[in-house]
Scaffold this motif. Sequence first.
Motif, PDB file in Angstrom:
ATOM      1  N   SER A 645       8.389  14.915   5.271  1.00 46.89           N
ATOM      2  CA  SER A 645       7.142  14.295   4.816  1.00 46.89           C
ATOM      3  C   SER A 645       7.489  13.171   3.856  1.00 46.89           C
ATOM      4  O   SER A 645       8.062  13.409   2.782  1.00 46.89           O
ATOM      5  CB  SER A 645       6.243  15.325   4.122  1.00 46.89           C
ATOM      6  OG  SER A 645       5.119  14.695   3.541  1.00 46.89           O
ATOM      7  N   SER A 646       7.158  11.949   4.250  1.00 48.45           N
ATOM      8  CA  SER A 646       7.412  10.809   3.365  1.00 48.45           C
ATOM      9  C   SER A 646       6.454  10.801   2.193  1.00 48.45           C
ATOM     10  O   SER A 646       6.798  10.315   1.107  1.00 48.45           O
ATOM     11  CB  SER A 646       7.284   9.515   4.160  1.00 48.45           C
ATOM     12  OG  SER A 646       5.980   9.383   4.733  1.00 48.45           O
ATOM     13  N   ALA A 647       5.239  11.338   2.373  1.00 48.99           N
ATOM     14  CA  ALA A 647       4.265  11.376   1.283  1.00 48.99           C
ATOM     15  C   ALA A 647       4.697  12.344   0.193  1.00 48.99           C
ATOM     16  O   ALA A 647       4.535  12.070  -1.007  1.00 48.99           O
ATOM     17  CB  ALA A 647       2.892  11.754   1.825  1.00 48.99           C
ATOM     18  N   TYR A 648       5.240  13.480   0.583  1.00 53.06           N
ATOM     19  CA  TYR A 648       5.678  14.480  -0.385  1.00 53.06           C
ATOM     20  C   TYR A 648       7.104  14.234  -0.856  1.00 53.06           C
ATOM     21  O   TYR A 648       7.519  14.777  -1.881  1.00 53.06           O
ATOM     22  CB  TYR A 648       5.599  15.886   0.219  1.00 53.06           C
ATOM     23  CG  TYR A 648       4.239  16.269   0.736  1.00 53.06           C
ATOM     24  CD1 TYR A 648       3.070  15.676   0.237  1.00 53.06           C
ATOM     25  CD2 TYR A 648       4.095  17.223   1.745  1.00 53.06           C
ATOM     26  CE1 TYR A 648       1.830  16.027   0.718  1.00 53.06           C
ATOM     27  CE2 TYR A 648       2.851  17.586   2.230  1.00 53.06           C
ATOM     28  CZ  TYR A 648       1.722  16.972   1.720  1.00 53.06           C
ATOM     29  OH  TYR A 648       0.484  17.321   2.191  1.00 53.06           O
ATOM     30  N   GLY A 649       7.899  13.467  -0.089  1.00 45.74           N
ATOM     31  CA  GLY A 649       9.296  13.276  -0.426  1.00 45.74           C
ATOM     32  C   GLY A 649      10.119  14.522  -0.210  1.00 45.74           C
ATOM     33  O   GLY A 649      11.085  14.775  -0.941  1.00 45.74           O
ATOM     34  N   ILE A 650       9.762  15.312   0.793  1.00 50.78           N
ATOM     35  CA  ILE A 650      10.393  16.609   1.016  1.00 50.78           C
ATOM     36  C   ILE A 650      10.823  16.716   2.479  1.00 50.78           C
ATOM     37  O   ILE A 650      10.105  16.286   3.383  1.00 50.78           O
ATOM     38  CB  ILE A 650       9.441  17.768   0.656  1.00 50.78           C
ATOM     39  CG1 ILE A 650       9.133  17.737  -0.849  1.00 50.78           C
ATOM     40  CG2 ILE A 650      10.011  19.113   1.048  1.00 50.78           C
ATOM     41  CD1 ILE A 650       8.139  18.771  -1.275  1.00 50.78           C
ATOM     42  N   VAL A 651      11.984  17.290   2.702  1.00 49.53           N
ATOM     43  CA  VAL A 651      12.469  17.615   4.036  1.00 49.53           C
ATOM     44  C   VAL A 651      12.712  19.118   4.104  1.00 49.53           C
ATOM     45  O   VAL A 651      13.161  19.719   3.123  1.00 49.53           O
ATOM     46  CB  VAL A 651      13.757  16.831   4.384  1.00 49.53           C
ATOM     47  CG1 VAL A 651      14.886  17.166   3.431  1.00 49.53           C
ATOM     48  CG2 VAL A 651      14.192  17.098   5.820  1.00 49.53           C
ATOM     49  N   ALA A 652      12.385  19.719   5.239  1.00 46.26           N
ATOM     50  CA  ALA A 652      12.571  21.153   5.439  1.00 46.26           C
ATOM     51  C   ALA A 652      13.256  21.380   6.776  1.00 46.26           C
ATOM     52  O   ALA A 652      12.968  20.687   7.757  1.00 46.26           O
ATOM     53  CB  ALA A 652      11.233  21.888   5.397  1.00 46.26           C
ATOM     54  N   PHE A 653      14.166  22.331   6.803  1.00 48.88           N
ATOM     55  CA  PHE A 653      14.814  22.713   8.054  1.00 48.88           C
ATOM     56  C   PHE A 653      15.171  24.187   7.979  1.00 48.88           C
ATOM     57  O   PHE A 653      15.324  24.767   6.897  1.00 48.88           O
ATOM     58  CB  PHE A 653      16.045  21.853   8.347  1.00 48.88           C
ATOM     59  CG  PHE A 653      17.126  21.927   7.311  1.00 48.88           C
ATOM     60  CD1 PHE A 653      18.180  22.820   7.419  1.00 48.88           C
ATOM     61  CD2 PHE A 653      17.099  21.076   6.215  1.00 48.88           C
ATOM     62  CE1 PHE A 653      19.178  22.879   6.477  1.00 48.88           C
ATOM     63  CE2 PHE A 653      18.108  21.127   5.250  1.00 48.88           C
ATOM     64  CZ  PHE A 653      19.147  22.032   5.383  1.00 48.88           C
TER      65      PHE A 653
END
Length: 1126
Positions: A645-653
């Motif tokens: 998510s570019s809006a949240y600045g978060i990546v999840a895997f």
Amino acid sequence: MKKFNFRKVLDGLTASSPGSGSSSNSGGVGSGSVHPGGTAGALREEIQESLTSDYFQICKTVRHGFPYQPTALAFDPVQKILAIGTRTGAIRILGRPGVDCYCQHESGAAVLQLQFLINEGALVSASSDDTLHLWNLRQKRPAILHSLKFNRERITYCHLPFQSKWLYVGTERGNTHIVNIESFILSGYVIMWNKAIELSTKTHPGPVVHLSDSPRDEGKLLIGYENGTVVFWDLKSKRAELRVYYDEAIHSIDWHHEGKQFMCSHSDGSLTLWNLKSPSRPFQTTVPHGKSQREGRKSEPCKPILKVEYKTCRNSEPFIIFSGGLSYDKACRRPSLTIMHGKAITVLEMDHPIVEFLTLCETPYPNEFQEPYAVAVLLEKDLIVVDLTQTNFPIFENPYPMDIHESPVTCTAYFADCPPDLILVLYSIGVKHKKQGYSTKEWPVSGGAWNLGAQTYPEIIITGHADGSIKFWDASAMTLQMLYKLKTSKVFEKQKVGDGKQTCEIVEEDPFAVQMIYWCPESRIFCVSGVSAYVIIYKFSRHEITTEIVSLEVRLQCDVEDIITPEPETSPPFPDLSSQLPSSRSLSGSTNTVSSEGVTKDSIPCLSVKTRPVRMPPGYQADLVIQLVWVDGEPPQQITSLAISSAYGIVAFGNCTGLVVVDFIQKTVLLSMGTIDLYRSSDLYQRQPRSPRKNKQFIADNFCMRGLSNFYPDLTKRIRTSYQSLTELNDSPVPLELERCKSPTSEARENSYNRSRSSSISSIDKDSKEAVTALYFMESFARKNDSTVSPCLFVGTSLGMVLLISLNLPSSDEQRFTEPVMVLPSGTFLSLKGAVLTFSCMDRTGSLMQPPYEVWRDPNNTDENEKTWKRKLVMNYSTSSQETGDHQYTIICSEKQAKIFSLPSQTCLYVHNITETSFILQAEVVVMCNSACLACFCANGHIMIMSLPSLRPMLDVNYLPLTDMRIARTFCFTNEGQALYLVSPTEIQRLTYSQEMCDNIQDMLGDLFTPIETPEAQNRGFLKGLFGGSGQTFDREELFGEATAGKASRSLAQHIPGPGSIEGMKGAAGGVMGELTRARIALDERGQRLGELEEKTAGMMTSAEAFSKHAHELMLKYKDKKWYQF
């Protein structure tokens, strides 16, 4: 009469009973049922679904890439179109960019040879099932007009003279038959092998390997046999005019344009030039690549010359072009094409074996100076065209996407109706890195016509490859052109031979292979995960920078069998967040030590990230690298889900071990937790303590991380090429080790569908590996009956569980760069049957909600205004706090069923059990005609479309049975009714499920045939016309027609009418055959008019006879009367 539509009846039945699909209630947490009244019922009534079954239809659109396993090549020198035949019975016809047509023989037999009817808009194909087919190319989708099946003889070679309707067909028995192209009927004229050779010859000459008429005299036919015998046959006198014998097998023959000499290529690597005036021995014998020997001794044999072409020029020496013929002592030499021009010999080495080549000449007439200008070379995995007009023989830049398989494709993504400026931006960056040294001339295959059509929205296809490269393709308007190439391997250090055992032994081959890709076109954030358990986040910039690559190493550990826990009621509801945050020391990478042999590996990543400053050109630049590390001697598991998510600045895997959430703005790990820990006291399974394992063979023998070849295992051959192992799927039983390495999705598919979800099952039967299979960022309601939306992460697992994780973000931009982000499981659980595949959300009006994103800005822009630029977020969601009730639909699809939940009440509104006997491979919520629908591709080959939110079936077509795991890994849906998959290791097949696009497909395809006047033959002059032969007076119709030659035996060949349409038959009325067709039609019309005239004449004769009779009676009546008696 109005057409009856059964699908409308199905729509009506489904719409009349919205709760019918929700009859099965699992009774677990989150498994709601449909309630006819209340808020949920009111929300259903508010949404008016506009999609019906009339909007959907499946059809293939276009195929891109290199034809898989090519076997044949043909070129029309007037129309300038190229045809390629394959081993699977496919034919690809190529013209100018945009003109690319695919057609398929129904039998699937390999294509042996192709012959264009030059400038006639037709093509003859000979297949391995001994059948000839006539294709009509005057329509956008070619169709077979006629077929001729040989029953007793095998076809080996075909030849169609220019402007002739008689096709010569050579067979394995050595006989030559003649076929009428217009009627596709066998002529009674046959050249038997025993009549062609001398009576004293005791051996069979072998199959026919060559047929061609003499350029000097069309009444003479040159027949080449495999054993080295060449017969010059006089068609009129039906006898051999001369015979040529050579002690080496013949592979090909070509004429000099004057018709006095011909050249043969042989199996010993020699070329022989023969003169018709002295056929007893060769006029010249050469071994181009053989070592020079003393006089009187034969040259050293070389590899066979498989084909030779002898082309003359008016103002220079002739070209002799051949393939093969290299010396045997050069075993390491690559396949080559040799060009001999005068005394100069040029050897062009190829990357792949040569299948076929053709010399492109200026004239279609065989009795004129050929003036060759290019050579089209068909390789096993490529198509190149060499420019003969320049001394260094450069190749032309290929406008077709023939390099999709440059490295085997491992994953795909398809984006329709994306931001229009992206294509131009990516092209402007990618064009700077194009290869140089191409020919300055235009691509010579320039036939056909093509226009943009009505489809104008931009489309982009992204392919991930085994070497770690990513390719962005412009797929707009039914074409495919590469825009930009990104190499992810440049982030890592090159693997040394000595160091490979220490860190990379879990990946034997293809350690940089791309496994999953995630792209946000609006923010231009790009994320990729690889087979070596890494995730790379890229940001787009127009400026070049030199910087160090930031990397994080994450320790993800969860072992259910080794955990001894108290009763579930005594465990805390949520884990201590601080315990999940890795220390700064473990993230720096400086404390990791490489273990020596015999010591348990721990905290070691699979690959080494470059530690020195790296120059990054304009385009996508690595912002952060995240790697999973070894844990207690066990390698990290492959990544099964990815979202950013570019809006949240978060990546999840996530993988089969657990979930990782990373803040890529602050470069910190927010969550690293095993899947079991996400449940805690709310765990539906009530996991009990287990006895410790006896061994850890599962992970120690984990084949999943041993190279990309295990995605497509070849169990019968251990010797692997990088090409085959990535693309072939063996149908043999899978051994235990490979069963263990199956993806968590497939494990859950096989082990969890028939397992009861009740808590009464013993812990021994529970699946200890619950993988994270789907992730989705969205503004939603994290908990039941929340009044406002908040940032959420939806987590789907292989056991059909959905968990909502709440994201607590700082309120301002300034704090976002400094204040920590809190990540907490919300305690909300929803359940489905089968592994969760996809999520999506709709608002209360039925419109599809897009996840929030940050508007792109160049991170390396040095302007002063850019330094003070604040993050601009697009949230795509707004709701008033005064509103009460449900505000959002959540769409969840698993491998077995789809459910619609209403949030925040978490009421299950609709349930649709998509399949019971199979499972869903790919599912996506897409937009078509401004309405959302759910598209699914099932393992049994069905493509299913369901309306939203009611999940009414709109389409269910048995399209493509799953015959290869490659299809399952690359099939993807996108908006506007588009989809694609990798149909072969080298080709992408695009299809549409939109009725409108199926109706307009003809306007989008290119025209293969364009009306072009055949060039006039050169003036031969008086002397050449007098002494140059009698070819102009030869009448094949008189010689091969039924009146002279009689009928062929019916048992020899069977005529099969083709499925070509009547319009196609009308379209074939042009050129030489067309003139005959029109003449026949004119004769029929003339006969009809003559018949009508005959009837009128008979009527007039009858009237005349009646008039004569009446006149005679009147004369007799008044014969004896006087004038005054009247």
